[in-house]
Design an enzyme around this catalytic site. Structure first.
Site, PDB file in Angstrom:
ATOM      1  N   ARG A  89      -1.810   0.421   7.602  1.00  0.00           N
ATOM      2  CA  ARG A  89      -1.255   0.213   8.930  1.00  0.00           C
ATOM      3  C   ARG A  89      -0.365   1.333   9.460  1.00  0.00           C
ATOM      4  O   ARG A  89       0.234   1.183  10.509  1.00  0.00           O
ATOM      5  CB  ARG A  89      -0.477  -1.112   8.964  1.00  0.00           C
ATOM      6  CG  ARG A  89      -1.418  -2.301   8.890  1.00  0.00           C
ATOM      7  CD  ARG A  89      -0.671  -3.618   8.853  1.00  0.00           C
ATOM      8  NE  ARG A  89      -1.611  -4.717   8.991  1.00  0.00           N
ATOM      9  CZ  ARG A  89      -2.395  -5.166   8.021  1.00  0.00           C
ATOM     10  NH1 ARG A  89      -2.336  -4.614   6.842  1.00  0.00           N
ATOM     11  NH2 ARG A  89      -3.234  -6.158   8.225  1.00  0.00           N
TER      12      ARG A  89
ATOM     13  N   CYS B 163     -26.762  -9.624  -9.384  1.00  0.00           N
ATOM     14  CA  CYS B 163     -26.416 -10.012 -10.748  1.00  0.00           C
ATOM     15  C   CYS B 163     -27.587  -9.736 -11.694  1.00  0.00           C
ATOM     16  O   CYS B 163     -28.732 -10.102 -11.403  1.00  0.00           O
ATOM     17  CB  CYS B 163     -26.055 -11.499 -10.769  1.00  0.00           C
ATOM     18  SG  CYS B 163     -25.713 -12.178 -12.413  1.00  0.00           S
TER      19      CYS B 163
ATOM     20  N   ALA C  22       0.814  -1.224   0.000  1.00  0.00           N
ATOM     21  CA  ALA C  22       0.000   0.000   0.000  1.00  0.00           C
ATOM     22  C   ALA C  22       0.843   1.268   0.000  1.00  0.00           C
ATOM     23  O   ALA C  22       0.417   2.307  -0.522  1.00  0.00           O
ATOM     24  CB  ALA C  22      -0.936  -0.006   1.205  1.00  0.00           C
TER      25      ALA C  22
ATOM     26  N   HIS D 149      -3.725 -10.052  -4.370  1.00  0.00           N
ATOM     27  CA  HIS D 149      -4.966  -9.804  -3.631  1.00  0.00           C
ATOM     28  C   HIS D 149      -6.117  -9.423  -4.562  1.00  0.00           C
ATOM     29  O   HIS D 149      -7.125  -8.866  -4.120  1.00  0.00           O
ATOM     30  CB  HIS D 149      -4.753  -8.711  -2.579  1.00  0.00           C
ATOM     31  CG  HIS D 149      -3.907  -9.169  -1.433  1.00  0.00           C
ATOM     32  ND1 HIS D 149      -3.212  -8.297  -0.625  1.00  0.00           N
ATOM     33  CD2 HIS D 149      -3.651 -10.412  -0.956  1.00  0.00           C
ATOM     34  CE1 HIS D 149      -2.561  -8.986   0.300  1.00  0.00           C
ATOM     35  NE2 HIS D 149      -2.804 -10.266   0.112  1.00  0.00           N
TER      36      HIS D 149
ATOM     37  N   GLN E 224       0.500  -6.398  -3.717  1.00  0.00           N
ATOM     38  CA  GLN E 224      -0.599  -6.623  -2.786  1.00  0.00           C
ATOM     39  C   GLN E 224      -1.740  -5.647  -3.052  1.00  0.00           C
ATOM     40  O   GLN E 224      -2.816  -5.785  -2.465  1.00  0.00           O
ATOM     41  CB  GLN E 224      -0.099  -6.439  -1.348  1.00  0.00           C
ATOM     42  CG  GLN E 224       0.960  -7.451  -0.931  1.00  0.00           C
ATOM     43  CD  GLN E 224       1.576  -7.102   0.411  1.00  0.00           C
ATOM     44  OE1 GLN E 224       2.501  -6.310   0.494  1.00  0.00           O
ATOM     45  NE2 GLN E 224       1.046  -7.693   1.477  1.00  0.00           N
TER      46      GLN E 224
ATOM     47  N   ASP F 288      -5.409  -1.637  -6.820  1.00  0.00           N
ATOM     48  CA  ASP F 288      -5.772  -0.402  -7.520  1.00  0.00           C
ATOM     49  C   ASP F 288      -5.436  -0.374  -9.006  1.00  0.00           C
ATOM     50  O   ASP F 288      -5.858   0.527  -9.737  1.00  0.00           O
ATOM     51  CB  ASP F 288      -5.141   0.813  -6.838  1.00  0.00           C
ATOM     52  CG  ASP F 288      -3.639   0.653  -6.604  1.00  0.00           C
ATOM     53  OD1 ASP F 288      -2.947   0.155  -7.521  1.00  0.00           O
ATOM     54  OD2 ASP F 288      -3.158   1.021  -5.518  1.00  0.00           O
TER      55      ASP F 288
ATOM     56  N   THR G 274       0.331   5.426  -1.695  1.00  0.00           N
ATOM     57  CA  THR G 274      -0.038   6.578  -0.857  1.00  0.00           C
ATOM     58  C   THR G 274       0.278   7.897  -1.551  1.00  0.00           C
ATOM     59  O   THR G 274      -0.430   8.890  -1.362  1.00  0.00           O
ATOM     60  CB  THR G 274       0.679   6.528   0.505  1.00  0.00           C
ATOM     61  OG1 THR G 274       2.095   6.412   0.296  1.00  0.00           O
ATOM     62  CG2 THR G 274       0.195   5.352   1.343  1.00  0.00           C
TER      63      THR G 274
END
Length: 248
Positions: free
Chosen positions: A38, A148, A26, A122, A104, A107, A30
């Site tokens: 975290r 759906c 992540a 992920h 991980q 985006d 940023t």
């Protein structure tokens, strides 16, 4: 060791490696305006329990609440643009220094920046799928309805939620890690398993992260700086040199 010497050491390690991969978390995004999970001050997980709001159980118990909690920051991810870290990793791949990126992040910013070989361990936010008939749809469908259009079943995003099995990309990443001589861990806290175990498969590890990680004492090199700064400086140092994966 000051920043300049650490940067020179990083360039040396990459020049000496014949198989280099990046593992990103992540902290890479940023600088694109996406909050991490975290960090002490702004981490998303400091404000709520992910196992309560971002789990498959939460989706099944109360879909409306699940999407109310998650759609806002997913939309932030989808609107974000790549930053210098993403662009620099793409340049390192184009110049043959980097085999690819294991990320991980969900985006999609590595692909937007031009990276070609990306393993999204992920999952991603490009599509959603029906939990009943398995039909896939565009992520925008969730803005209209979480049911759906084909069968009325419950839709879920193509991400790995808490309580899910790992994605196929994760197992492919494990395979590609075989023989890895140098792993650049960029913007990851290395606290989420099983991904946090991937550095054990590399001969040498470099940590580029603003905050300390559990792996710092075992890493060949640690640089506690902005990922965008470090990677763009690295690209500048390597200049027009070409790495072992360069394709004419």
């Amino acid at each position: 060791m000051d920043y300049s010497r650490r940067l020179d050491k990083l360039a040396q390690l990459i020049r000496e490696s014949t198989k280099t991969l990046a593992l990103t978390g992540a902290g890479v995004s940023t600088e694109s305006g996406i909050p991490d999970f975290r960090s002490k001050e702004k981490g998303l997980w400091n404000r709520f329990d992910p196992e309560e709001v971002a789990s498959i159980g939460a989706l099944e118990r109360d879909p409306a609440e699940f999407y109310r909690n998650n759609l806002k920051w997913w939309e932030l991810c989808l609107q974000a643009q790549p930053n210098e870290a993403h662009r620099s990793l793409a340049q390192l791949e184009r110049k043959g220094w980097l085999l690819g990126v294991i990320t991980q992040n969900i985006d999609g910013l590595h692909q937007k920046a031009g990276s070609k070989r990306v393993w999204e361990v992920h999952g991603h936010l490009r599509t959603c799928r029906c939990m009943k008939c398995k039909k896939t749809d565009q992520m925008d469908r969730l803005k209209e309805s979480y049911h759906c259009a084909a069968c009325g079943g419950l839709l879920r995003p193509s991400v790995v939620l808490f309580g899910d099995s790992m994605s196929n990309d994760y197992y492919n990443a494990e395979k590609v890690m075989s023989g890895c001589q140098l792993l650049l861990v960029v913007g990851s806290s290395l606290q989420v398993y099983p991904v946090a175990g991937l550095p054990y498969m590399a001969r040498q590890v470099v940590i580029i992260n603003r905050q300390p990680t559990p792996w710092d004492s075992q890493a060949r090199l640690v640089i506690n700086q902005s990922a965008g700064l470090v990677l763009s400086d690295l690209v500048e140092i390597l200049g027009d040199e070409k790495g072992p994966y360069y394709e004419c």
